[in-house]
Scaffold this motif. Structure first.
Motif, PDB file in Angstrom:
ATOM      1  N   ASP A  10       0.828  -1.198   0.000  1.00 19.53           N
ATOM      2  CA  ASP A  10       0.000   0.000   0.000  1.00 19.53           C
ATOM      3  C   ASP A  10       0.871   1.259   0.000  1.00 19.53           C
ATOM      4  OD1 ASP A  10       0.991  -0.250   2.523  1.00 19.53           O
ATOM      5  OD2 ASP A  10      -0.904   0.065   3.559  1.00 19.53           O
ATOM      6  N   ALA A  11       2.123   1.109  -0.442  1.00 17.57           N
ATOM      7  CA  ALA A  11       3.039   2.250  -0.492  1.00 17.57           C
ATOM      8  C   ALA A  11       2.580   3.231  -1.565  1.00 17.57           C
ATOM      9  CB  ALA A  11       4.459   1.775  -0.792  1.00 17.57           C
ATOM     10  N   ALA A  12       2.883   4.488  -1.351  1.00 19.65           N
ATOM     11  CA  ALA A  12       2.513   5.525  -2.318  1.00 19.65           C
ATOM     12  C   ALA A  12       3.336   5.360  -3.596  1.00 19.65           C
ATOM     13  CB  ALA A  12       2.762   6.901  -1.714  1.00 19.65           C
ATOM     14  N   ARG A  13       2.822   5.918  -4.675  1.00 20.07           N
ATOM     15  CA  ARG A  13       3.561   5.875  -5.936  1.00 20.07           C
ATOM     16  C   ARG A  13       4.838   6.680  -5.785  1.00 20.07           C
ATOM     17  NH1 ARG A  13      -0.556   7.942 -10.197  1.00 20.07           N
ATOM     18  NH2 ARG A  13       1.414   8.546 -11.097  1.00 20.07           N
ATOM     19  N   ALA A  17       6.970   8.479 -10.811  1.00 23.34           N
ATOM     20  CA  ALA A  17       5.688   8.088 -11.407  1.00 23.34           C
ATOM     21  C   ALA A  17       4.669   9.214 -11.278  1.00 23.34           C
ATOM     22  CB  ALA A  17       5.166   6.821 -10.740  1.00 23.34           C
ATOM     23  N   GLN A  18       4.647   9.887 -10.154  1.00 17.03           N
ATOM     24  CA  GLN A  18       3.733  11.011  -9.982  1.00 17.03           C
ATOM     25  C   GLN A  18       4.067  12.138 -10.955  1.00 17.03           C
ATOM     26  OE1 GLN A  18       3.563  12.378  -5.957  1.00 17.03           O
ATOM     27  NE2 GLN A  18       3.140  10.351  -5.134  1.00 17.03           N
ATOM     28  N   PRO A  77      -0.983  14.007  -5.602  1.00 17.78           N
ATOM     29  CA  PRO A  77      -2.161  13.208  -5.267  1.00 17.78           C
ATOM     30  C   PRO A  77      -2.581  13.432  -3.819  1.00 17.78           C
ATOM     31  CG  PRO A  77      -0.362  11.814  -6.071  1.00 17.78           C
ATOM     32  CD  PRO A  77       0.139  13.201  -5.999  1.00 17.78           C
ATOM     33  N   PRO A  78      -3.860  13.288  -3.533  1.00 15.74           N
ATOM     34  CA  PRO A  78      -4.305  13.506  -2.149  1.00 15.74           C
ATOM     35  C   PRO A  78      -3.697  12.465  -1.215  1.00 15.74           C
ATOM     36  CG  PRO A  78      -6.078  12.602  -3.486  1.00 15.74           C
ATOM     37  CD  PRO A  78      -4.947  12.905  -4.416  1.00 15.74           C
ATOM     38  N   LYS A  79      -3.496  12.881   0.029  1.00 16.68           N
ATOM     39  CA  LYS A  79      -2.928  11.973   1.021  1.00 16.68           C
ATOM     40  C   LYS A  79      -3.987  10.957   1.461  1.00 16.68           C
ATOM     41  CE  LYS A  79       0.504  15.042   2.992  1.00 16.68           C
ATOM     42  NZ  LYS A  79       1.002  15.663   4.208  1.00 16.68           N
ATOM     43  N   LYS A  81      -5.654   8.277   4.290  1.00 22.13           N
ATOM     44  CA  LYS A  81      -5.985   8.444   5.710  1.00 22.13           C
ATOM     45  C   LYS A  81      -4.782   8.116   6.590  1.00 22.13           C
ATOM     46  CE  LYS A  81     -10.933   7.666   5.557  1.00 22.13           C
ATOM     47  NZ  LYS A  81     -12.046   6.839   6.015  1.00 22.13           N
ATOM     48  N   GLU A  82      -4.013   7.106   6.194  1.00 25.00           N
ATOM     49  CA  GLU A  82      -2.847   6.712   6.977  1.00 25.00           C
ATOM     50  C   GLU A  82      -1.787   7.813   6.969  1.00 25.00           C
ATOM     51  OE1 GLU A  82      -4.087   4.728   4.516  1.00 25.00           O
ATOM     52  OE2 GLU A  82      -5.143   3.293   5.782  1.00 25.00           O
ATOM     53  N   GLU A  83      -1.572   8.453   5.800  1.00 26.71           N
ATOM     54  CA  GLU A  83      -0.595   9.532   5.724  1.00 26.71           C
ATOM     55  C   GLU A  83      -1.033  10.731   6.555  1.00 26.71           C
ATOM     56  OE1 GLU A  83       1.491   9.286   1.373  1.00 26.71           O
ATOM     57  OE2 GLU A  83      -0.625   9.844   1.416  1.00 26.71           O
ATOM     58  N   ARG A  84      -2.321  11.052   6.497  1.00 23.53           N
ATOM     59  CA  ARG A  84      -2.821  12.168   7.301  1.00 23.53           C
ATOM     60  C   ARG A  84      -2.701  11.860   8.787  1.00 23.53           C
ATOM     61  NH1 ARG A  84      -7.070  12.295   3.318  1.00 23.53           N
ATOM     62  NH2 ARG A  84      -8.396  11.200   4.784  1.00 23.53           N
ATOM     63  N   ALA A  85      -2.995  10.614   9.182  1.00 20.49           N
ATOM     64  CA  ALA A  85      -2.880  10.233  10.591  1.00 20.49           C
ATOM     65  C   ALA A  85      -1.420  10.289  11.048  1.00 20.49           C
ATOM     66  CB  ALA A  85      -3.450   8.832  10.807  1.00 20.49           C
TER      67      ALA A  85
END
Length: 130
Positions: A10-13, A17-18, A77-79, A81-85
């Protein structure tokens, strides 16, 4: 046909790539803008009905698309929920660390000694001061 690998994380791109996807969006929006310019030129030469309306739409696209393309290309890209937490927890840790009183520094103890010749032993020893 090349198969895509199965995503098992579930790692971010990645940043590359972004960036690549933002570049593609920017170029495609600029291509639509160029299309509006070409379409406006074709409409003028063809003398279609409702020409002022079509030209206004083409002009609006040519004016608004660069502005929207830059905003979209610079957006990440939007963060999740885990990144915001995680960000909130890090800010909370920093806030708590800044609010905690610092412990008093311990008083430094100095030990005084002097070298004394011991005639019986034949060597110098240290004696603690009083």
């Amino acid at each position: 046909m090349k198969k895509q690998p199965v995503l098992i994380t579930d790692a971010a791109r990645s940043q590359d790539a972004q960036l690549r996807s933002r570049q593609i969006r920017y170029v495609s929006m600029m291509a639509v803008r160029a299309g509006c310019l070409i379409l406006g030129g074709i409409l003028i030469s063809a003398q279609v009905p409702l020409l002022p309306l079509w030209l206004a739409l083409c002009a609006l696209g040519m004016v608004l698309l660069p502005w929207m393309a830059v905003l979209i290309a610079n957006d990440r890209p939007p963060k999740s929920k885990e990144e915001r937490a995680a960000d909130q927890a890090a800010r909370e840790d920093v806030r708590r660390a800044l609010e905690e009183p610092r412990p008093a520094e311990p008083e430094h103890v100095t030990i005084d000694s002097e070298i004394v010749e011991d005639p019986e032993e034949g060597y110098a020893t240290r004696r603690r001061g009083d």
